[in-house]
Write a protein that holds these residues in place. Structure first.
Motif, PDB file in Angstrom:
ATOM      1  N   GLY A  19      -5.845  18.642   5.620  1.00  0.00           N
ATOM      2  CA  GLY A  19      -5.203  18.850   6.912  1.00  0.00           C
ATOM      3  C   GLY A  19      -3.732  19.184   6.752  1.00  0.00           C
ATOM      4  O   GLY A  19      -3.201  20.063   7.442  1.00  0.00           O
ATOM      5  N   LEU A  20      -3.067  18.501   5.830  1.00  0.00           N
ATOM      6  CA  LEU A  20      -1.665  18.798   5.558  1.00  0.00           C
ATOM      7  C   LEU A  20      -1.513  20.200   4.992  1.00  0.00           C
ATOM      8  O   LEU A  20      -0.601  20.946   5.370  1.00  0.00           O
ATOM      9  N   GLN A  21      -2.430  20.579   4.104  1.00  0.00           N
ATOM     10  CA  GLN A  21      -2.356  21.897   3.482  1.00  0.00           C
ATOM     11  C   GLN A  21      -2.572  23.010   4.495  1.00  0.00           C
ATOM     12  O   GLN A  21      -1.873  24.021   4.496  1.00  0.00           O
ATOM     13  N   ARG A  22      -3.518  22.822   5.392  1.00  0.00           N
ATOM     14  CA  ARG A  22      -3.795  23.839   6.410  1.00  0.00           C
ATOM     15  C   ARG A  22      -2.767  23.804   7.539  1.00  0.00           C
ATOM     16  O   ARG A  22      -2.504  24.821   8.173  1.00  0.00           O
ATOM     17  N   GLY A  23      -2.220  22.632   7.782  1.00  0.00           N
ATOM     18  CA  GLY A  23      -1.347  22.481   8.941  1.00  0.00           C
ATOM     19  C   GLY A  23       0.127  22.599   8.663  1.00  0.00           C
ATOM     20  O   GLY A  23       0.939  22.385   9.561  1.00  0.00           O
ATOM     21  N   VAL A 257      -4.441  23.112  15.916  1.00  0.00           N
ATOM     22  CA  VAL A 257      -4.346  21.757  15.359  1.00  0.00           C
ATOM     23  C   VAL A 257      -5.707  21.072  15.474  1.00  0.00           C
ATOM     24  O   VAL A 257      -6.168  20.390  14.547  1.00  0.00           O
ATOM     25  N   ALA A 258      -6.367  21.262  16.612  1.00  0.00           N
ATOM     26  CA  ALA A 258      -7.688  20.669  16.809  1.00  0.00           C
ATOM     27  C   ALA A 258      -8.707  21.281  15.859  1.00  0.00           C
ATOM     28  O   ALA A 258      -9.487  20.566  15.216  1.00  0.00           O
ATOM     29  N   SER A 259      -8.716  22.615  15.759  1.00  0.00           N
ATOM     30  CA  SER A 259      -9.699  23.256  14.878  1.00  0.00           C
ATOM     31  C   SER A 259      -9.451  22.898  13.428  1.00  0.00           C
ATOM     32  O   SER A 259     -10.392  22.804  12.628  1.00  0.00           O
ATOM     33  N   MET A 260      -8.185  22.677  13.060  1.00  0.00           N
ATOM     34  CA  MET A 260      -7.864  22.278  11.700  1.00  0.00           C
ATOM     35  C   MET A 260      -8.514  20.938  11.366  1.00  0.00           C
ATOM     36  O   MET A 260      -9.132  20.779  10.311  1.00  0.00           O
ATOM     37  N   ILE A 261      -8.383  19.969  12.280  1.00  0.00           N
ATOM     38  CA  ILE A 261      -8.969  18.650  12.040  1.00  0.00           C
ATOM     39  C   ILE A 261     -10.487  18.736  12.010  1.00  0.00           C
ATOM     40  O   ILE A 261     -11.151  18.185  11.119  1.00  0.00           O
ATOM     41  N   PRO A 300      -9.936  17.855  20.306  1.00  0.00           N
ATOM     42  CA  PRO A 300      -9.119  18.736  21.171  1.00  0.00           C
ATOM     43  C   PRO A 300      -8.475  17.991  22.327  1.00  0.00           C
ATOM     44  O   PRO A 300      -7.350  18.326  22.739  1.00  0.00           O
ATOM     45  N   ALA A 301      -9.168  16.992  22.860  1.00  0.00           N
ATOM     46  CA  ALA A 301      -8.594  16.209  23.962  1.00  0.00           C
ATOM     47  C   ALA A 301      -7.328  15.487  23.517  1.00  0.00           C
ATOM     48  O   ALA A 301      -6.300  15.510  24.210  1.00  0.00           O
ATOM     49  N   ILE A 302      -7.368  14.830  22.371  1.00  0.00           N
ATOM     50  CA  ILE A 302      -6.206  14.089  21.877  1.00  0.00           C
ATOM     51  C   ILE A 302      -5.057  15.040  21.541  1.00  0.00           C
ATOM     52  O   ILE A 302      -3.889  14.748  21.824  1.00  0.00           O
TER      53      ILE A 302
END
Length: 475
Positions: A19-23, A257-261, A300-302
């Motif tokens: 997640g860090l790498q993609r985000g 951000v949602a799709s990344m997670i 996505p909600a969060i």
């Protein structure tokens, strides 16, 4: 310490690092928005979107083959992995170098971007797949956490450092964006070559043919996936201003951000799908699907609630009008999370990628049509509705494909998790409402707080639930 506990902790480590790498691009987004105007950011987004299309065609289809071969470890796996690795490590950089020379000599300005900048980006494309589509899938499938840490963290440093230097400090704008992509791509490729050596195996025409037969049918799927994520940027540039492109791109990046997670959770469970047998589900995928169903709507909600609460304090005021369309795009991210489940059964479990493109191509067609109608008339907001509609169509078609291809999947297995899915869906609706209300209003904050409580509760309830097999494993 139980094996289940170790596996869970390893999965969390993989999720956080990936997640860090993609985000990383999202982490430095506040600095980027201060250094670039919406029009400049729109031009840079067009550059990135076009780059993603080329990568989707020339390299991305190999990712699923590398993942499947590394997870199964059958007798053909070393040769298949060597074939894919040689292409990513040697073949693509050479092809990209020749192509960049041609582009620099003959390509005029396109979408307001000079041919020189396009050439730099084309050259960068040749180095990106070595880490992203070969080395990282290899170590992820083998659960090699040490190498994954090394690859992910160096990628973060190279990407963030080069972007901050060339865009924020040196203020080179779109040119700095392309130079940053090239430098981070080259350095990441070198680290990938050092970390993941090619296995000693003979590359034969039979193995090459297998790689082609598996990967080529995935090109329309990955190209369509690019269209679903990125087509809106260059398509919007033909019907509206670069400012509108920049606002849409900013909203897409926030929603990503949602799709990344969700995608990282997907990557964590891919080995389970690769080992699945039919009739499904077996114990391999019962729990992963349950988790994916809930996080598809809860995450996505969060994310939307977090933007509603903190967005005005983090991003420049010129981008605030993107918050409302981000809520619409988050609904599309939820549909994307649901789409992954039937596609995993189709490609990873059944090994039948031939028809995988039908779902994503259907979604891409809806997006294209919507951009040239709603996008031309309503700008970024219309394009957001078109993009979300495309994701919804994609999820529906993917489910239909599992029926038409007679995959023996007992979908009723997961009927017991409907309360968590319903609560997550309600929280997503509240999140969209919070983003649509005036920024900083008490009602918006109230909706955002309710979203976080409901979505977190649904997710925790899902993660705490244990299947009979998991209970036996702990005992």
């Amino acid at each position: 310490m139980s094996r289940l506990g170790k596996t869970g902790r390893a999965a969390v480590a993989f999720l956080l690092l990936a997640g860090l790498q993609r985000g990383v691009s999202l982490l430095i987004l506040p600095f980027i928005t201060l250094a670039m105007s919406p029009a400049e950011y729109g031009a840079a987004s067009i550059l990135t979107a076009s780059s993603l299309l080329l990568v989707a065609v020339v390299a991305a289809p190999l990712e699923q083959l590398v993942f499947r071969a590394s997870a199964r470890e059958d007798e053909d796996a070393p040769a298949l992995i060597r074939t894919a690795g040689a292409y990513c490590y040697i073949g693509l950089p050479a092809i990209a170098g020749l192509s960049a020379v041609v582009v620099a000599l003959v390509q005029p300005e396109l979408f307001g971007i000079s041919g020189r900048i396009w050439a730099i980006e084309v050259l960068a494309i040749g180095f990106q797949p070595a880490a992203t589509y070969f080395a990282l899938p290899c170590v992820r499938a083998r659960q090699d956490l040490r190498k994954f840490v090394w690859l992910a963290l160096t990628s973060v440093v190279f990407t963030a450092g080069s972007k901050l230097i060339f865009i924020v400090i040196l203020e080179l704008g779109v040119l700095g964006w392309a130079i940053s992509d090239l430098i981070s791509g080259v350095l990441s490729a070198l680290i990938a070559i050092l970390a993941v050596r090619l296995p000693r195996a003979r590359i034969t025409w039979r193995r090459v043919r297998y790689v082609l037969n598996f990967s080529l049918p995935l090109i329309p799927h990955r190209a369509s996936f690019w269209a679903l994520l990125s087509l809106s940027r260059p398509a919007m540039a033909t019907v509206t201003t670069l400012t509108q492109v920049g606002l849409l791109s900013f909203g897409l990046n926030l929603a990503s951000v949602a799709s990344m997670i969700v995608t990282e959770i997907q990557q964590a469970v891919l080995p389970r799908y690769s080992r699945e047998r039919f009739p499904a589900p077996t114990d391999e995928t019962k729990t992963p699907v349950r988790i994916q169903l809930v996080v598809a709507v809860a995450v996505p909600a969060i994310v939307g609630a977090g933007i509603a609460i903190a967005g005005q304090w983090v991003f420049a005021a010129s981008y605030w009008q993107s918050f409302a369309l981000t809520g619409i795009l988050l609904c599309g991210q939820a549909a994307w999370g649901l789409y992954l489940i039937p596609m995993n059964y189709l490609v990873q479990a059944a090994g039948r990628p031939k028809f995988s493109a039908l779902a994503s191509m259907s979604g891409a067609a809806v997006i294209m049509l919507g951009i040239f109608t709603a996008g031309a008339r309503f700008g970024a907001l219309g394009a957001a509705f078109a993009t979300t509609s495309g994701f919804i169509v994609m999820a529906v078609v993917a489910l239909i494909l599992t029926r038409l291809l007679h995959l023996d999947i007992r979908w009723r297995t997961w009927s017991a998790c409907w309360p968590e899915v319903l609560i997550g869906t309600i929280s997503l609706g509240l999140s969209v409402a919070a983003l649509s209300l005036p920024i900083g209003s008490l009602i918006s904050y109230g909706f955002a707080a309710a979203t976080i409580i409901l979505a977190t509760g649904a997710t925790v309830s899902t993660l705490r639930r244990r299947s009979p097999a998991e209970i036996d494993a702990e005992q």
